[in-house]
Design an enzyme around this catalytic site. Structure first.
Site, PDB file in Angstrom:
ATOM      1  N   ASP A   1      46.954  55.430  37.648  1.00  0.00           N
ATOM      2  CA  ASP A   1      46.889  56.304  38.822  1.00  0.00           C
ATOM      3  C   ASP A   1      46.718  57.748  38.368  1.00  0.00           C
ATOM      4  OD1 ASP A   1      47.223  57.610  41.212  1.00  0.00           O
ATOM      5  OD2 ASP A   1      49.406  57.345  41.246  1.00  0.00           O
TER       6      ASP A   1
ATOM      7  N   ASN B   1      46.294  60.487  40.480  1.00  0.00           N
ATOM      8  CA  ASN B   1      46.688  61.565  41.395  1.00  0.00           C
ATOM      9  C   ASN B   1      48.069  61.384  42.021  1.00  0.00           C
ATOM     10  OD1 ASN B   1      46.127  59.451  43.042  1.00  0.00           O
ATOM     11  ND2 ASN B   1      44.750  60.552  44.418  1.00  0.00           N
TER      12      ASN B   1
ATOM     13  N   ASP C   1      49.544  59.086  43.800  1.00  0.00           N
ATOM     14  CA  ASP C   1      49.846  58.420  45.079  1.00  0.00           C
ATOM     15  C   ASP C   1      50.349  56.993  44.877  1.00  0.00           C
ATOM     16  OD1 ASP C   1      47.562  57.099  44.344  1.00  0.00           O
ATOM     17  OD2 ASP C   1      46.472  57.430  46.222  1.00  0.00           O
TER      18      ASP C   1
ATOM     19  N   ASP D   1      43.322  54.209  40.320  1.00  0.00           N
ATOM     20  CA  ASP D   1      42.061  54.703  40.884  1.00  0.00           C
ATOM     21  C   ASP D   1      40.988  54.836  39.804  1.00  0.00           C
ATOM     22  OD1 ASP D   1      42.796  57.189  39.588  1.00  0.00           O
ATOM     23  OD2 ASP D   1      44.176  57.492  41.279  1.00  0.00           O
TER      24      ASP D   1
ATOM     25  N   ASP E   1      32.313  43.521  40.672  1.00  0.00           N
ATOM     26  CA  ASP E   1      32.679  42.266  41.310  1.00  0.00           C
ATOM     27  C   ASP E   1      31.862  42.157  42.593  1.00  0.00           C
ATOM     28  OD1 ASP E   1      34.284  39.993  42.082  1.00  0.00           O
ATOM     29  OD2 ASP E   1      35.914  40.858  40.907  1.00  0.00           O
TER      30      ASP E   1
ATOM     31  N   ASP F   1      32.221  36.384  42.857  1.00  0.00           N
ATOM     32  CA  ASP F   1      33.390  35.729  43.420  1.00  0.00           C
ATOM     33  C   ASP F   1      33.002  34.392  44.061  1.00  0.00           C
ATOM     34  OD1 ASP F   1      36.269  36.338  44.101  1.00  0.00           O
ATOM     35  OD2 ASP F   1      35.527  35.990  46.142  1.00  0.00           O
TER      36      ASP F   1
ATOM     37  N   GLU G   1      32.261  32.859  39.257  1.00  0.00           N
ATOM     38  CA  GLU G   1      33.538  32.141  39.328  1.00  0.00           C
ATOM     39  C   GLU G   1      33.258  30.815  40.011  1.00  0.00           C
ATOM     40  OE1 GLU G   1      38.016  32.818  41.154  1.00  0.00           O
ATOM     41  OE2 GLU G   1      36.284  33.318  42.360  1.00  0.00           O
TER      42      GLU G   1
ATOM     43  N   HIS H   1      43.174  38.198  37.151  1.00  0.00           N
ATOM     44  CA  HIS H   1      44.058  38.769  38.181  1.00  0.00           C
ATOM     45  C   HIS H   1      44.639  37.709  39.118  1.00  0.00           C
ATOM     46  CE1 HIS H   1      40.209  38.097  39.962  1.00  0.00           C
ATOM     47  NE2 HIS H   1      40.728  38.262  41.160  1.00  0.00           N
ATOM     48  N   ASP H   2      44.269  36.452  38.930  1.00  0.00           N
ATOM     49  CA  ASP H   2      44.792  35.373  39.781  1.00  0.00           C
ATOM     50  C   ASP H   2      45.773  34.481  39.035  1.00  0.00           C
ATOM     51  OD1 ASP H   2      43.105  36.129  41.909  1.00  0.00           O
ATOM     52  OD2 ASP H   2      41.484  34.840  41.205  1.00  0.00           O
TER      53      ASP H   2
HETATM   54  C1  GLC Z   1      38.536  34.737  44.044  1.00  0.00           C
HETATM   55  C2  GLC Z   1      39.273  35.963  43.550  1.00  0.00           C
HETATM   56  C3  GLC Z   1      40.574  36.070  44.291  1.00  0.00           C
HETATM   57  C4  GLC Z   1      40.285  36.231  45.759  1.00  0.00           C
HETATM   58  C5  GLC Z   1      39.400  35.099  46.267  1.00  0.00           C
HETATM   59  C6  GLC Z   1      38.821  35.421  47.619  1.00  0.00           C
HETATM   60  O1  GLC Z   1      39.179  33.565  43.715  1.00  0.00           O
HETATM   61  O2  GLC Z   1      39.415  35.903  42.168  1.00  0.00           O
HETATM   62  O3  GLC Z   1      41.369  37.128  43.819  1.00  0.00           O
HETATM   63  O4  GLC Z   1      41.469  36.253  46.483  1.00  0.00           O
HETATM   64  O5  GLC Z   1      38.302  34.843  45.416  1.00  0.00           O
HETATM   65  O6  GLC Z   1      37.859  36.422  47.529  1.00  0.00           O
HETATM   66 CA    CA Z   2      45.732  57.160  42.879  1.00  0.00          CA
END
Ligand code: GLC
Ligand code: CA
Length: 532
Positions: free
Chosen positions: A24, A26, A28, A32, A101, A198, A239, A311-312
């Site tokens: 981050d 700034n 908040d 970012d 993405d 995605d 993906e 991230h999942d």
């Molecule tokens: C993919 C992403 C996930 C998202 C899902 C819906 O699996 O990796 O984070 O919630 O698609 O877009």
């Molecule tokens: Ca920020």
């Protein structure tokens, strides 16, 4: 032999950033774009030469950016389009690539396309989504509940494969295809070098089947997006739920002009049954999946993507490693198992310091829509304590806590209150501490990536497995011309591992000790050149 484009993409080392939680700038409390720009040297030093950003587009953030309301603008919290231009320039100045993405399967219901579409059948956007008077099947949404939602404005049902506010686009409408091509082109003109796509397998559907995805027009649509002259140079990774090699060939064979590679998920199921239920799994099953896909992709000249976190997912060492006493050893051992194979390395933020899963005593600190919906459903059949244990194990928030830069206030992520609780172990595991320790996971990753960069054998070299399926370790060689390297990765128990040849002293090893006796400690790994 890989085609020329794939051979050059094989040199990419991609670092995945979850912008909301990286840095981050700034105060908040929300990560970012400028925060990312300020950390590029940290990534460059690690040996990374490309960055993939999770969605940064305008979004109400019901699914943290995967619910997009404008594909051509930046989310307010993340900054401005000028900040994005500056980030792209800063990356390119360092000879680094940017991968965006792309979320083509659905938009937020607050996207103007949906707002128009719901107005009625005469609207120009009427067919941008799937509308039905009666629900056509019993598909369920990935975030629980029915995948069909009644919209009182239009008086019909629409499809949402994820949250209720993520409506699936109707790709059978040529105007949707065109709109998504224009989106891609907009970002290509901005200078982005590739896309992570995605849930690509879901863009074509067959409502008469019981599964959402892999519909009859999937390859046609992928080709519409990326089979064009304008997109021919891009790196693209989809993906996907692909599970067999023939299907991967249809997506990724060079002559098909579809995708560079896919994220496959077979190996991500190691250590669990479904997302939330641990099972006693071992590194053996990870090894077996890795070997299977390595051999298949090699045989068919496909570009493979090497990843174990995103991230999942809960960090891998908390799924199948040892995230306590042997955290350093298991993090580095798994890295050697995966990233010395042939393919493009993807490293998720925090993985390079051996970050683990987190643990909390209350559901209230969780943010992720999937975790919250599952918790609610779990509570119908089990105690709140049991439900919370499952969420702690499998929640996507395990990968979404603020990056721990140091053990100080807010982990060095922000001067303000972070949007989500800090990782429960940030004071013990953070960048500053890792770099200062004699057992730095970051330094190991750095050495590993440098080794790959300096020796083409790790890029192009053939992979052969030396260990037998029943062995509790993984030994493989990489061979290119007259050069051969061996990689030894021991699993949980100490044991003697004999090699059928002699080697030079290891160039990469996670334990600094003379192991000439061939006895390997738990999770010990080493890579050495074979004396021929
Ligand atoms: C993919 C992403 C996930 C998202 C899902 C819906 O699996 O990796 O984070 O919630 O698609 O877009
Ligand atoms: Ca920020």
């Amino acid at each position: 032999m890989l085609c020329e484009k794939y051979r050059s993409q094989l040199r990419w080392v991609i670092y995945q950033i979850y912008p909301r939680s990286f840095m981050d700038s700034n105060g908040d409390g929300i990560g970012d774009l400028n925060g990312i720009t300020g950390k590029l040297d940290y990534l460059k030093d690690l040996g990374v030469n490309a960055v993939w950003l999770c969605p940064c587009y305008k979004s109400p953030n019901d699914d943290n950016g995967y619910d997009i309301s404008d594909y051509r603008d930046i989310m307010d919290e993340f900054g401005t389009m000028e900040d994005m231009d500056a980030l792209i320039a800063a990356l390119h100045a360092r000879d680094m690539k940017l991968i965006m993405d792309l979320v083509p399967n659905h938009t937020s219901t607050s996207h103007p396309w949906f707002q128009e579409s719901r107005k009625g059948k005469d609207n120009p956007y009427s067919d941008f989504y799937y509308w039905f008077d009666e629900i056509p099947n019993d598909w369920e949404a990935c975030f629980r509940g029915s995948a069909w939602e009644y919209d009182p404005v239009r008086g019909q049902y629409y499809l949402h494969s994820f949250a209720i506010s993520q409506a699936d686009l109707n790709w059978n409408n040529p105007a949707v295809v065109k709109a998504m091509q224009d989106t891609v082109d907009f970002w290509v003109d901005k200078g982005v070098d590739g896309f992570r796509i995605d849930v690509i397998d879901m863009i074509s559907k067959d409502f008469s089947t019981n599964a959402n995805g892999f519909g009859p027009r999937l390859h046609e649509f992928i080709h519409d997006l990326f089979g064009r002259k304008k997109t021919a140079h891009l790196f693209t990774v989809g993906e996907s739920g692909v599970q067999d090699i023939d299907e991967m060939i249809r997506h990724c064979a060079a002559e098909r002009n579809e995708l560079s590679t896919l994220f496959l998920f077979d190996h991500m199921e190691c250590g669990r049954t479904g997302k939330f239920t641990p099972r006693p799994d071992t590194l053996k099953s990870l090894r077996d999946y890795l070997v299977h896909w390595q051999q298949e992709t090699e045989k068919h000249d496909l570009l493979h993507s090497l990843f174990i976190e995103n991230h999942d997912q809960t960090p891998i060492i908390s799924r199948i490693g040892n995230d306590r006493e042997k955290r350093y050893e298991s993090a580095t051992d798994i890295a050697a198992m995966v990233y010395l194979l042939k393919g493009i390395p993807f490293i998720y933020q925090g993985q390079e310091i051996g970050m683990t899963g987190a643990h909390y005593d209350s559901i209230d600190v969780f943010d992720d829509i999937e975790s919250i919906n599952y918790y609610r459903d779990f509570c119908k059949t089990m105690s709140p304590e049991e439900a919370l244990a499952k969420i702690n194990f499998g929640s996507r928030d395990n990968a979404r806590h603020p990056m721990a830069w140091n053990g100080g206030e807010n982990g060095g992520f922000s001067t303000g209150k972070p949007w989500i609780v800090l990782h429960s172990r940030y004071q013990e595991i953070n960048v500053e501490k890792d770099l200062a320790s004699g057992r730095s996971v970051y330094r190991f990753y750095q050495a590993l990536l440098a080794l790959r960069k300096a020796n083409d054998v790790f890029l192009d070299g053939k992979m052969d497995v030396l260990s037998a399926p029943e062995d509790p370790y993984f030994v493989f060689t990489r061979t290119l011309g007259t050069e051969k390297w061996v990689v030894v990765c021991n699993f949980e128990e100490e044991q003697k591992i004999e090699l059928p040849f002699s080697c030079e002293a290891p160039v990469l090893a996670n334990l600094k000790r003379p192991s000439a006796d061939g006895v390997y400690a738990p999770y010990e790994c080493a890579a050495a050149k074979v004396l021929l």
